[in-house]
Design an enzyme around this catalytic site. Structure first.
Site, PDB file in Angstrom:
ATOM      1  N   GLU A 151     -18.308 -46.209   8.253  1.00 13.67           N
ATOM      2  CA  GLU A 151     -19.479 -47.071   8.274  1.00 13.67           C
ATOM      3  C   GLU A 151     -20.685 -46.219   8.677  1.00 13.67           C
ATOM      4  OE1 GLU A 151     -19.866 -50.109  11.455  1.00 13.67           O
ATOM      5  OE2 GLU A 151     -20.229 -51.469   9.782  1.00 13.67           O
ATOM      6  N   LYS A 202     -22.911 -60.154  27.640  1.00 12.15           N
ATOM      7  CA  LYS A 202     -23.578 -58.865  27.822  1.00 12.15           C
ATOM      8  C   LYS A 202     -24.183 -58.430  26.492  1.00 12.15           C
ATOM      9  CE  LYS A 202     -22.595 -54.601  27.351  1.00 12.15           C
ATOM     10  NZ  LYS A 202     -23.905 -54.173  26.797  1.00 12.15           N
ATOM     11  N   GLU A 242     -15.308 -58.701  15.778  1.00 10.14           N
ATOM     12  CA  GLU A 242     -16.032 -58.524  14.506  1.00 10.14           C
ATOM     13  C   GLU A 242     -16.476 -57.078  14.481  1.00 10.14           C
ATOM     14  OE1 GLU A 242     -16.322 -60.715  12.253  1.00 10.14           O
ATOM     15  OE2 GLU A 242     -15.704 -62.483  13.399  1.00 10.14           O
ATOM     16  N   CYS A 298     -23.126 -55.409   9.375  1.00 11.68           N
ATOM     17  CA  CYS A 298     -21.706 -55.035   9.263  1.00 11.68           C
ATOM     18  C   CYS A 298     -21.182 -55.199   7.846  1.00 11.68           C
ATOM     19  CB  CYS A 298     -20.879 -55.812  10.265  1.00 11.68           C
ATOM     20  SG  CYS A 298     -21.227 -57.568  10.260  1.00 11.68           S
TER      21      CYS A 298
HETATM   22  P1  NAI Z   1     -20.861 -50.113  20.221  1.00 18.84           P
HETATM   23  O1  NAI Z   1     -19.646 -50.748  19.634  1.00 18.84           O
HETATM   24  O2  NAI Z   1     -20.688 -49.002  21.185  1.00 18.84           O
HETATM   25  O3  NAI Z   1     -21.740 -51.256  20.976  1.00 18.84           O
HETATM   26  C1  NAI Z   1     -21.650 -52.642  20.778  1.00 18.84           C
HETATM   27  C2  NAI Z   1     -21.576 -53.354  22.120  1.00 18.84           C
HETATM   28  O4  NAI Z   1     -20.404 -52.926  22.810  1.00 18.84           O
HETATM   29  C3  NAI Z   1     -22.745 -53.067  23.072  1.00 18.84           C
HETATM   30  O5  NAI Z   1     -23.063 -54.232  23.791  1.00 18.84           O
HETATM   31  C4  NAI Z   1     -22.165 -52.016  24.008  1.00 18.84           C
HETATM   32  O6  NAI Z   1     -22.781 -51.977  25.266  1.00 18.84           O
HETATM   33  C5  NAI Z   1     -20.721 -52.495  24.118  1.00 18.84           C
HETATM   34  N1  NAI Z   1     -19.762 -51.465  24.541  1.00 18.84           N
HETATM   35  C6  NAI Z   1     -19.785 -50.132  24.272  1.00 18.84           C
HETATM   36  N2  NAI Z   1     -18.742 -49.519  24.847  1.00 18.84           N
HETATM   37  C7  NAI Z   1     -18.028 -50.472  25.498  1.00 18.84           C
HETATM   38  C8  NAI Z   1     -16.842 -50.446  26.285  1.00 18.84           C
HETATM   39  N3  NAI Z   1     -16.186 -49.323  26.525  1.00 18.84           N
HETATM   40  N4  NAI Z   1     -16.377 -51.621  26.777  1.00 18.84           N
HETATM   41  C9  NAI Z   1     -17.031 -52.773  26.535  1.00 18.84           C
HETATM   42  N5  NAI Z   1     -18.161 -52.847  25.814  1.00 18.84           N
HETATM   43  C10 NAI Z   1     -18.659 -51.718  25.298  1.00 18.84           C
HETATM   44  O7  NAI Z   1     -21.797 -49.675  19.029  1.00 18.84           O
HETATM   45  P2  NAI Z   1     -22.933 -48.526  19.026  1.00 18.84           P
HETATM   46  O8  NAI Z   1     -22.463 -47.332  19.799  1.00 18.84           O
HETATM   47  O9  NAI Z   1     -24.186 -49.151  19.476  1.00 18.84           O
HETATM   48  O10 NAI Z   1     -23.027 -48.173  17.471  1.00 18.84           O
HETATM   49  C11 NAI Z   1     -22.139 -47.229  16.886  1.00 18.84           C
HETATM   50  C12 NAI Z   1     -21.678 -47.699  15.532  1.00 18.84           C
HETATM   51  O11 NAI Z   1     -20.959 -48.916  15.665  1.00 18.84           O
HETATM   52  C13 NAI Z   1     -22.760 -48.026  14.529  1.00 18.84           C
HETATM   53  O12 NAI Z   1     -23.239 -46.898  13.875  1.00 18.84           O
HETATM   54  C14 NAI Z   1     -22.033 -48.952  13.597  1.00 18.84           C
HETATM   55  O13 NAI Z   1     -21.289 -48.216  12.671  1.00 18.84           O
HETATM   56  C15 NAI Z   1     -21.094 -49.703  14.503  1.00 18.84           C
HETATM   57  N6  NAI Z   1     -21.647 -51.030  14.846  1.00 18.84           N
HETATM   58  C16 NAI Z   1     -21.208 -52.102  14.146  1.00 18.84           C
HETATM   59  C17 NAI Z   1     -21.748 -53.351  14.378  1.00 18.84           C
HETATM   60  C18 NAI Z   1     -21.280 -54.550  13.631  1.00 18.84           C
HETATM   61  O14 NAI Z   1     -22.043 -55.490  13.446  1.00 18.84           O
HETATM   62  N7  NAI Z   1     -20.043 -54.624  13.210  1.00 18.84           N
HETATM   63  C19 NAI Z   1     -22.834 -53.555  15.343  1.00 18.84           C
HETATM   64  C20 NAI Z   1     -23.193 -52.347  16.087  1.00 18.84           C
HETATM   65  C21 NAI Z   1     -22.617 -51.145  15.807  1.00 18.84           C
END
Ligand code: NAI
Ligand code: MG
Length: 498
Positions: free
Chosen positions: A401, A195, A270, A304
């Site tokens: 972050e 996904k 990650e 990240c």
């Molecule tokens: P997020 O963690 O919500 O989204 C990442 C993925 O997780 C997306 O595919 C999303 O659809 C999925 N997801 C969200 N809620 C879920 C759930 N309850 N169960 C299963 N999958 C779920 O990240 P978001 O909201 O886009 O960004 C928020 C913050 O997260 C950013 O500002 C950043 O700080 C951090 N982030 C860190 C990343 C990294 O590379 N470590 C990448 C993206 C965001």
């Protein structure tokens, strides 16, 4: 942002793909979601609608998991030799290389990153990750084990694929993330339900087409676009999934651990980071300035392990801050399609608001803005490369972050390595750390003291062979390298009386 004449012309194949109908890849076919629901994505450079996307739900996840299970248990995948799996993964790499230009354009339109970054970073790395893991298909060995009572028993271990893998990926490097999850899983002999992030699903869908074109059997890779709270949650809760691999926020990582606890799914995470960049007075300061600027401003800070905290010795602090602030001012911010752009917009209005909120909180808690600090224009999601000084360890900007082009700079007084390491380690994250020094002893001593999954000294990049992952709340497990493929296997011990 005004449209500039130097904007790269979008190839017709790219426009056709983006405007086309986007469905879910389940069991080797593109099918409409059971609910019939769709949503749309934005072009971050102008905030306008980009593409209509299918919104998968629990019913679609059921179908995809069933297909992945069939392909894993009975289908041609489980009977295929490792060498044949390797050939297919390599063919996918070749197909991706042949279409690299189209993929780069799609990534830029969907995510916002500079086209040149997509071309020289995202695409080559994705292709190399596929080739690297293709090599592992034929090299996943167990060991013969020396027992304490030799002669009466014989024992060995072997590695078996863990089964059906649910992969949930973020939007900051969409294709790289998708490939980094799919390639090792396939190399290990697993099947996948992927996904992609709802903000940037297009390159994963385009990859799905290549997966069909090169001849992967039906059900081996299934791609479901949709939201985290619906499709993502259904994947993590599904009893037919053996392992979940996730890249994203630490908060969602926590939700996934809880969902996986029910049936003890294997989990690789990650998560976020707050990478310190530590500059010693003996460092090559010009290189350190350039390295620190690139580390936080590349991909608009949406990495990240972006170097988001700068710690410099007081003797070199002013020079560092002046240098990085000057570079912040020089970075050409603009639409990713414009040839001169070095930093694109951030991915969404949500991220723009989040980053602006952090800058405001830093200022209200006493930080000084040395460069940037604001939004650029009113169209698209552009943020100025920003440098904050006067930041203290207890401030929100130093603990959380930000995931944007915002550097927090602090000086330290003396070269007491334990104190510096304590300061650098004083967040809940532990993904990366960067050192700038010419002293080998300082470098090696500090590398031991830092609680970080990756320590880089005087630069160094990303390589498919180098394990990547986090200490503390930056995650569980490692991706890439041998550990990265072994994470998709179960270890079995076989013991035999002689
Ligand atoms: P997020 O963690 O919500 O989204 C990442 C993925 O997780 C997306 O595919 C999303 O659809 C999925 N997801 C969200 N809620 C879920 C759930 N309850 N169960 C299963 N999958 C779920 O990240 P978001 O909201 O886009 O960004 C928020 C913050 O997260 C950013 O500002 C950043 O700080 C951090 N982030 C860190 C990343 C990294 O590379 N470590 C990448 C993206 C965001
Ligand atoms: Mg979220």
């Amino acid at each position: 942002m005004s449209v500039n004449v130097s904007m790269a012309a979008i190839p017709a194949a790219v426009t056709d793909f983006i405007r086309g109908s986007h469905k879910l890849l389940i069991d080797g076919k593109w099918i409409a979601p059971a609910s019939g629901k769709t949503f749309f994505t934005h072009n971050p450079a102008d905030g306008r609608k980009l593409a209509d996307i299918a919104a998968a739900d629990a019913q679609d996840v059921d179908l995809a998991v069933a297909a992945a299970r069939r392909a894993f248990e009975d289908g041609p995948w489980s009977k295929m030799t490792p060498a044949t799996r390797a050939k297919l993964i390599w063919r996918l790499a070749d197909a991706l290389e042949a279409k690299a230009e189209e993929f780069a354009f799609i990534e830029t339109l969907d995510n916002g990153k500079p086209l040149n970054d997509a071309k020289v970073v995202d695409l080559p790395h994705s292709i190399e990750v596929l080739r690297y893991f293709a090599g592992w298909c034929t090299k996943l060995n167990g060991e013969s084990i020396s027992l304490s009572n030799p002669g009466t028993w014989h024992a060995y271990t072997m590695r078996e694929p863990v089964g059906v893998v649910g992969s949930i990926t973020p939007w900051n490097a969409p294709l790289m993330m998708a490939v980094s999850k799919i390639a090792p899983a396939l190399a290990a002999g697993c099947t996948v339900v992927l996904k992609p992030a709802e903000q940037t699903p297009l390159t994963a869908l385009k990859l799905g087409q290549l997966i069909l074109d090169v001849g992967f059997p039906d059900g081996v890779v299934n791609i479901l676009t949709g939201f985290g709270e619906t499709a993502g949650a259904a994947i993590t809760a599904h009893p037919g999934i053996d392992k979940v691999t996730f890249t994203g926020s630490t908060d969602v990582g926590r939700i996934i651990i809880k969902a996986a606890a029910n049936d003890f799914k294997r989990v690789t995470l990650e998560l976020g980071g707050k990478t310190p960049v530590i500059v010693f007075p003996d460092a090559d300061i010009d290189r350190a300035i350039e390295g620190a600027a690139r580390s936080i401003f590349s991909n608009a800070g949406q990495i990240c392990n972006a170097g988001s905290r700068l710690y410099a010795h007081r003797d070199v602090f002013d020079r560092l801050v002046e240098g990085v602030s000057r570079r912040a001012g020089e970075f050409r911010v603009g639409p990713g399609l414009e040839a001169s752009t070095q930093m694109g917009p951030v991915v969404s209005q949500e991220q723009l608001d989040r980053i602006s909120g952090f800058i405001a909180s830093g200022k209200s808690q006493g930080a000084e803005v040395r460069a940037g600090g604001g939004r650029i224009g009113t169209e698209g999601y552009f943020v100025e490369p920003t440098v904050l000084t006067g930041t203290r360890p207890d401030m929100d900007v130093m603990q959380h972050e930000i995931f944007g082009p915002v550097l927090c700079a602090m000086s330290y007084e003396e070269a007491d390595l334990d104190r510096i390491a304590r300061e650098a380690n004083s967040t809940s994250y532990g993904l990366g750390a960067v050192l700038w020094t010419r002293d080998l002893s300082t470098a090696h001593k500090m590398a031991r003291k830092l609680k970080a999954g990756t320590v880089r000294v005087n630069g160094g990049g990303l390589d498919p062979a180098l394990p990547f992952g986090g200490f503390k709340q930056s995650g569980w497990g490692r991706e890439l390298g041998r550990e990265g493929v072994e994470a998709y296997t179960e270890l079995k011990s076989v013991a035999m009386a002689l």
